[in-house]
Design a protein around this motif. Structure first.
Motif, PDB file in Angstrom:
ATOM      1  N   PHE A  51      18.359 -20.648  14.038  1.00 12.37           N
ATOM      2  CA  PHE A  51      18.724 -19.627  13.063  1.00 12.37           C
ATOM      3  C   PHE A  51      18.521 -18.243  13.666  1.00 12.37           C
ATOM      4  CE2 PHE A  51      17.752 -16.939   9.330  1.00 12.37           C
ATOM      5  CZ  PHE A  51      18.935 -17.130   8.622  1.00 12.37           C
ATOM      6  N   GLY A  52      17.408 -18.093  14.378  1.00  8.23           N
ATOM      7  CA  GLY A  52      17.109 -16.824  15.041  1.00  8.23           C
ATOM      8  C   GLY A  52      18.189 -16.455  16.056  1.00  8.23           C
ATOM      9  N   VAL A  53      18.608 -17.437  16.845  1.00  5.87           N
ATOM     10  CA  VAL A  53      19.647 -17.205  17.856  1.00  5.87           C
ATOM     11  C   VAL A  53      20.942 -16.752  17.177  1.00  5.87           C
ATOM     12  CG1 VAL A  53      21.119 -18.328  19.584  1.00  5.87           C
ATOM     13  CG2 VAL A  53      18.659 -18.833  19.512  1.00  5.87           C
ATOM     14  N   ALA A  62      27.836  -7.327  15.540  1.00  6.47           N
ATOM     15  CA  ALA A  62      27.922  -6.236  14.561  1.00  6.47           C
ATOM     16  C   ALA A  62      27.726  -4.873  15.215  1.00  6.47           C
ATOM     17  CB  ALA A  62      26.881  -6.452  13.461  1.00  6.47           C
ATOM     18  N   ILE A  63      26.903  -4.855  16.252  1.00  8.61           N
ATOM     19  CA  ILE A  63      26.683  -3.583  16.954  1.00  8.61           C
ATOM     20  C   ILE A  63      27.917  -3.224  17.782  1.00  8.61           C
ATOM     21  CG2 ILE A  63      25.350  -2.477  18.814  1.00  8.61           C
ATOM     22  CD1 ILE A  63      22.936  -4.217  17.725  1.00  8.61           C
ATOM     23  N   LYS A  64      28.495  -4.241  18.452  1.00  6.93           N
ATOM     24  CA  LYS A  64      29.631  -3.996  19.355  1.00  6.93           C
ATOM     25  C   LYS A  64      30.900  -3.609  18.589  1.00  6.93           C
ATOM     26  CE  LYS A  64      27.758  -5.338  23.395  1.00  6.93           C
ATOM     27  NZ  LYS A  64      27.405  -4.298  24.361  1.00  6.93           N
ATOM     28  N   ILE A  65      31.116  -4.228  17.419  1.00  4.71           N
ATOM     29  CA  ILE A  65      32.348  -3.970  16.670  1.00  4.71           C
ATOM     30  C   ILE A  65      32.039  -3.058  15.486  1.00  4.71           C
ATOM     31  CG2 ILE A  65      34.257  -4.995  15.354  1.00  4.71           C
ATOM     32  CD1 ILE A  65      33.743  -7.581  16.963  1.00  4.71           C
ATOM     33  N   PRO A  66      32.579  -1.842  15.498  1.00  3.73           N
ATOM     34  CA  PRO A  66      32.292  -0.921  14.397  1.00  3.73           C
ATOM     35  C   PRO A  66      32.822  -1.476  13.085  1.00  3.73           C
ATOM     36  CG  PRO A  66      33.429   0.180  16.229  1.00  3.73           C
ATOM     37  CD  PRO A  66      33.476  -1.274  16.508  1.00  3.73           C
ATOM     38  N   GLY A  67      32.010  -1.405  12.035  1.00  2.00           N
ATOM     39  CA  GLY A  67      32.446  -1.870  10.723  1.00  2.00           C
ATOM     40  C   GLY A  67      32.101  -3.311  10.439  1.00  2.00           C
ATOM     41  N   PHE A  68      31.746  -4.101  11.486  1.00  2.00           N
ATOM     42  CA  PHE A  68      31.381  -5.496  11.274  1.00  2.00           C
ATOM     43  C   PHE A  68      30.048  -5.550  10.537  1.00  2.00           C
ATOM     44  CE2 PHE A  68      30.226  -9.825  12.012  1.00  2.00           C
ATOM     45  CZ  PHE A  68      31.414 -10.495  12.257  1.00  2.00           C
ATOM     46  N   PRO A  69      29.970  -6.265   9.397  1.00  2.91           N
ATOM     47  CA  PRO A  69      28.736  -6.250   8.594  1.00  2.91           C
ATOM     48  C   PRO A  69      27.568  -6.892   9.329  1.00  2.91           C
ATOM     49  CG  PRO A  69      30.312  -7.844   7.720  1.00  2.91           C
ATOM     50  CD  PRO A  69      31.015  -7.092   8.802  1.00  2.91           C
ATOM     51  N   THR A  70      26.417  -6.282   9.249  1.00  3.13           N
ATOM     52  CA  THR A  70      25.210  -6.844   9.865  1.00  3.13           C
ATOM     53  C   THR A  70      24.651  -7.928   8.939  1.00  3.13           C
ATOM     54  OG1 THR A  70      23.736  -5.325   8.740  1.00  3.13           O
ATOM     55  CG2 THR A  70      24.623  -4.586  10.850  1.00  3.13           C
ATOM     56  N   PRO A  71      23.760  -8.765   9.469  1.00  2.00           N
ATOM     57  CA  PRO A  71      23.158  -9.813   8.621  1.00  2.00           C
ATOM     58  C   PRO A  71      22.483  -9.241   7.385  1.00  2.00           C
ATOM     59  CG  PRO A  71      22.698 -10.255  10.917  1.00  2.00           C
ATOM     60  CD  PRO A  71      23.390  -8.913  10.878  1.00  2.00           C
ATOM     61  N   ILE A  81       7.708 -29.801  15.012  1.00  2.00           N
ATOM     62  CA  ILE A  81       8.540 -28.966  15.895  1.00  2.00           C
ATOM     63  C   ILE A  81      10.006 -29.345  15.727  1.00  2.00           C
ATOM     64  CG2 ILE A  81       9.097 -28.468  18.311  1.00  2.00           C
ATOM     65  CD1 ILE A  81       6.091 -28.817  18.908  1.00  2.00           C
ATOM     66  N   ASN A  82      10.264 -30.675  15.718  1.00  4.01           N
ATOM     67  CA  ASN A  82      11.649 -31.146  15.635  1.00  4.01           C
ATOM     68  C   ASN A  82      12.325 -30.761  14.327  1.00  4.01           C
ATOM     69  OD1 ASN A  82      11.671 -32.243  18.147  1.00  4.01           O
ATOM     70  ND2 ASN A  82      11.077 -34.285  17.460  1.00  4.01           N
ATOM     71  N   THR A  83      11.588 -30.864  13.224  1.00  2.00           N
ATOM     72  CA  THR A  83      12.244 -30.680  11.928  1.00  2.00           C
ATOM     73  C   THR A  83      12.197 -29.249  11.424  1.00  2.00           C
ATOM     74  OG1 THR A  83      10.219 -31.348  10.834  1.00  2.00           O
ATOM     75  CG2 THR A  83      11.882 -33.048  11.147  1.00  2.00           C
ATOM     76  N   ILE A  84      11.231 -28.469  11.889  1.00  2.00           N
ATOM     77  CA  ILE A  84      11.120 -27.109  11.366  1.00  2.00           C
ATOM     78  C   ILE A  84      11.361 -26.061  12.447  1.00  2.00           C
ATOM     79  CG2 ILE A  84       9.586 -25.416  10.267  1.00  2.00           C
ATOM     80  CD1 ILE A  84       8.222 -27.817   8.885  1.00  2.00           C
ATOM     81  N   ALA A  85      10.645 -26.205  13.564  1.00  2.00           N
ATOM     82  CA  ALA A  85      10.668 -25.160  14.582  1.00  2.00           C
ATOM     83  C   ALA A  85      12.055 -24.984  15.205  1.00  2.00           C
ATOM     84  CB  ALA A  85       9.643 -25.460  15.663  1.00  2.00           C
ATOM     85  N   LEU A  86      12.697 -26.119  15.561  1.00  2.00           N
ATOM     86  CA  LEU A  86      13.982 -26.008  16.248  1.00  2.00           C
ATOM     87  C   LEU A  86      15.081 -25.403  15.365  1.00  2.00           C
ATOM     88  CD1 LEU A  86      14.149 -29.119  18.596  1.00  2.00           C
ATOM     89  CD2 LEU A  86      13.955 -26.701  19.201  1.00  2.00           C
TER      90      LEU A  86
END
Lengths: 260, 265
Positions: free
Chosen positions: A16-18, A27-36, A6-11
Motif C-alpha cells: 500500500f505504501g509503495v 501527481a507531482i510530475k503531472i500538473p492537476g493530477f489529484p494527490t492521494p 508479517i505475511n498477512t499484515i506487513a506485506l
C-alpha cells in the motif's frame, strides 16, 4: 506466528505504501493530477451524501452505482433465462449443437459494445440498450458452461436413469441439472464479471445515469479525483459481486457439500 | 431342465460396427437358460464379452441377432425389473445414502405412500447394515459401503433379476470377502435371481449355483457350464478343503488357464 503476521499484515501494508508513493510521484510530475490526500478528502465528501438527487445528470454516487447494478442484473437475468435452456439443449442434443455452434463461435468474440449502436437504434432507450448489451455480453459464458456441464454427466448416471426409466423431464431435474449446476454457476460468475466490466464503457457511450456516465461526466468537469474514486468504487463493487456469486455457487455445488 | 426357463438367452449374437463396413463380433450364438432364484456367475478373460451379455440382459445395449426373454417377454429396453449393480457403484454424489435409495423407490414404487416409502427405504438400508450411514454422502463413506448402497438401491426396487457387473472388482480382498458374505445372506432372505460377472475364480465358486465359462473373443460364446453342488448357507472357511469346492475351482482354473488360456502380447 510472527511470520504469519508479517505475511498477512506487513506485506499488504508495505505494498500500500509503495502504491501511494508511486501515485504521489505521478501527481507531482503531472500538473492537476489529484494527490492521494486530495482524493481521500474528495472521497469523504462524495460518500457523505451518496443519495442526493438534483435531477438528471446530477445524482449521488450510490444512485449512480445502483442504476448501473440494476442494468447489469436486468441483462444478467435475461441471459440466465435464455442461456441455461439453450445450454441444456446444446449439451443434450448433438443436432442442436451442430445448429447453434457456428453462430456461438462467431458471435462470442464480438465486443458487446459493437452491438450498442444497433440496440440504441432499435430500442431508442438508454436503459433498454444497456440491458441488451449486458445480455449479449453475459449469455455466451452461460451457454457454453451449461452445455459443458451437461456433457460432463457420466454414462453411469445415464445408465442409472435408463434402468429406472426416468422420463426426459426427470432426467433433466434429477440427474443432469445437479451435475451441471456447478458449471452453470462458473459461467454465471464469469458473465457477471464481464458484465460489470462492460457496463462502465456502455454507460460512457449512452450517458444519462450510471457509474460509467458519472466517471465520463467528471472527466468533462475536469474533476479528476472523482475518476479515481470511480475506479476504486467500481473495483470494490465488482469484488463484492464476485464474492457473493462465489458463496451462492458453493452453496449449490454438491462437491462442496457433506465434507467436514 | 423343468418347465419354461425364467430368463432365456436364445441364440444371441452381438456385433459392434466399427465404421467403414468393418465390424467386431463380440458374441456368437450364446444360449443360456437361467432358473428363478438361481445365482449364476459368468466368468472369462477380459474381452470375452461377459459384460456385453450383462448389458444385453439389462437392455442397455441392443441385441444384433437372437432374443432374450424374461418370463416369456422379450427384452428390448432397460427396466427396473432388471436392476443393475454397477462396478463403480454409480451413486449420485449429491444425494445421501438414504436419498439415493429413496429416489429409486419413489420412481419405481409410485404406489407407495410417503410413509411407506420411508419404511421401504429403511428396510433395505437395514438389509445392508448401513443405518448409521444413512445421512452420509457417498464421498464420506468407504468403497465397500458405497457398493453396499448400490446393492441396496438395486434390491429396493424389487427386481426380478439382479445384474452385477464385477460388483466387487474395485475393492480390496478383505472388503470383497465381507461383501460376498453379505450378498449370500441377502439372497437367502430375498430369493432374488442373480447374475454376476466376475473374473475371480473363488468368488464364482463361492457364490454361484452355476458358473458359466466364456471362451475368448472375438466371437466369444459359452464354453462350459459348471454346476456347483454345495449346500447353502455356505461358509467360506469350511469350504477351504471341501472336495466339491476344490473340484469346481479346479475345473474353472483348467478351463481358463489351459483350454482357453489367454496370452497377452
Amino acid at each position: 506466528m510472527l511470520l504469519k503476521t508479517i505475511n498477512t499484515i506487513a506485506l499488504p501494508t508495505l505494498l500500500f505504501g509503495v502504491l501511494i508513493a508511486v501515485w504521489s510521484t505521478v501527481a507531482i510530475k503531472i500538473p492537476g493530477f489529484p494527490t492521494p490526500i486530495e482524493t481521500w478528502n474528495e472521497l469523504l465528501i462524495v460518500l457523505s451524501d451518496p443519495m442526493y438527487d438534483n435531477g438528471a445528470g446530477d445524482q449521488g454516487i450510490a444512485l449512480q452505482l445502483f442504476s448501473s447494478l440494476k442494468r447489469v442484473f436486468g441483462g444478467f437475468a435475461l441471459a440466465i433465462a435464455v442461456g441455461i435452456p439453450v445450454g441444456l439443449l446444446i449439451g443434450m442434443s448433438k443436432i442442436a449443437q451442430t445448429a447453434f455452434n457456428p453462430y456461438i463461435q462467431i458471435l462470442k468474440p464480438v465486443s458487446p459494445l459493437a452491438w450498442l449502436p444497433l440496440a440504441l437504434f432499435v430500442f431508442k432507450d438508454v436503459d433498454m440498450t444497456a440491458i441488451f448489451v449486458i445480455f449479449i455480453t453475459s449469455i455466451w459464458p452461460i451457454i457454453i458452461n451449461t452445455a459443458l456441464g451437461v456433457r460432463s454427466v457420466s454414462d453411469d448416471f445415464i445408465n442409472v436413469a435408463r434402468v429406472l426409466q426416468l422420463t426426459a423431464f426427470e432426467r433433466v431435474f434429477q440427474i443432469i441439472l445437479p451435475v451441471a449446476v456447478p458449471f452453470i454457476f462458473t459461467g454465471m460468475r464469469l458473465s457477471l464479471g464481464i458484465a460489470w466490466l462492460v457496463i462502465v464503457a456502455a454507460e460512457m457511450l449512452t450517458g444519462g445515469l450510471g457509474i460509467g456516465f458519472w466517471i465520463w461526466d467528471e472527466y468533462n468537469n475536469l474533476n479528476y479525483s472523482h475518476i479515481i474514486i470511480g475506479i476504486i468504487l467500481i473495483g470494490v463493487v465488482g469484488y463484492i459481486l464476485d464474492t457473493i456469486m462465489g458463496f451462492i455457487a458453493d452453496h449449490f455445488d454438491y462437491r462442496k457439500r457433506g465434507r467436514v | 431342465m423343468s418347465a419354461k426357463p425364467f430368463l432365456n438367452i436364445d441364440h444371441v449374437d452381438k456385433i459392434f460396427p466399427l465404421g467403414k463396413g468393418k465390424e467386431y463380433v463380440a458374441l456368437r450364438d450364446v444360449k443360456l437358460e437361467i432358473r428363478e432364484n438361481e445365482i449364476v456367475s459368468i466368468i472369462g478373460h477380459s474381452g470375452c464379452g461377459k459384460s456385453t451379455i450383462l448389458n444385453l440382459i439389462a437392455g442397455l445395449d441392443t441385441i444384433t441377432k437372437g432374443v432374450i426373454l424374461l418370463e416369456d417377454r422379450e427384452i428390448n429396453a432397460p427396466g427396473p425389473e432388471r436392476a443393475v449393480v454397477f462396478q463403480n457403484h454409480s451413486l449420485l454424489p449429491w444425494l445421501t445414502v438414504y436419498q439415493n435409495i429413496e429416489m429409486a423407490v419413489k420412481k419405481v414404487r409410485d404406489d407407495l405412500h410417503p410413509k411407506e416409502v420411508r419404511d421401504h427405504v429403511m428396510r433395505y438400508i437395514d438389509l445392508v447394515n448401513l443405518d448409521h450411514a444413512k445421512d452420509k454422502y457417498p464421498a464420506e463413506i468407504s468403497g465397500g459401503m458405497k457398493q453396499r448402497v448400490g446393492i441396496a438401491r438395486a434390491l429396493s426396487i424389487e427386481p426380478k433379476v439382479l445384474l452385477m457387473d464385477e460388483p466387487f472388482g474395485a475393492l480390496d480382498s478383505l472388503t470383497r470377502a465381507n461383501l460376498q458374505d453379505h450378498l449370500m445372506r441377502i439372497q437367502m432372505q430375498t430369493g432374488n435371481t442373480v447374475i454376476i460377472i466376475t473374473h475371480d475364480v473363488d468368488e464364482a465358486v463361492l457364490l454361484s449355483d452355476r458358473v458359466i465359462m466364456m471362451t475368448n473373443g472375438p466371437e466369444a460364446t459359452i464354453g462350459e457350464i459348471l454346476e456347483v453342488n454345495l449346500p447353502r448357507p455356505r461358509e467360506r472357511l469350511a469350504l477351504q478343503h471341501n472336495e466339491e469346492y476344490l473340484r469346481c475351482r479346479g475345473a474353472i482354473v483348467e478351463f481358463l488357464y489351459s483350454k482357453f488360456a489367454k496370452h497377452d502380447d
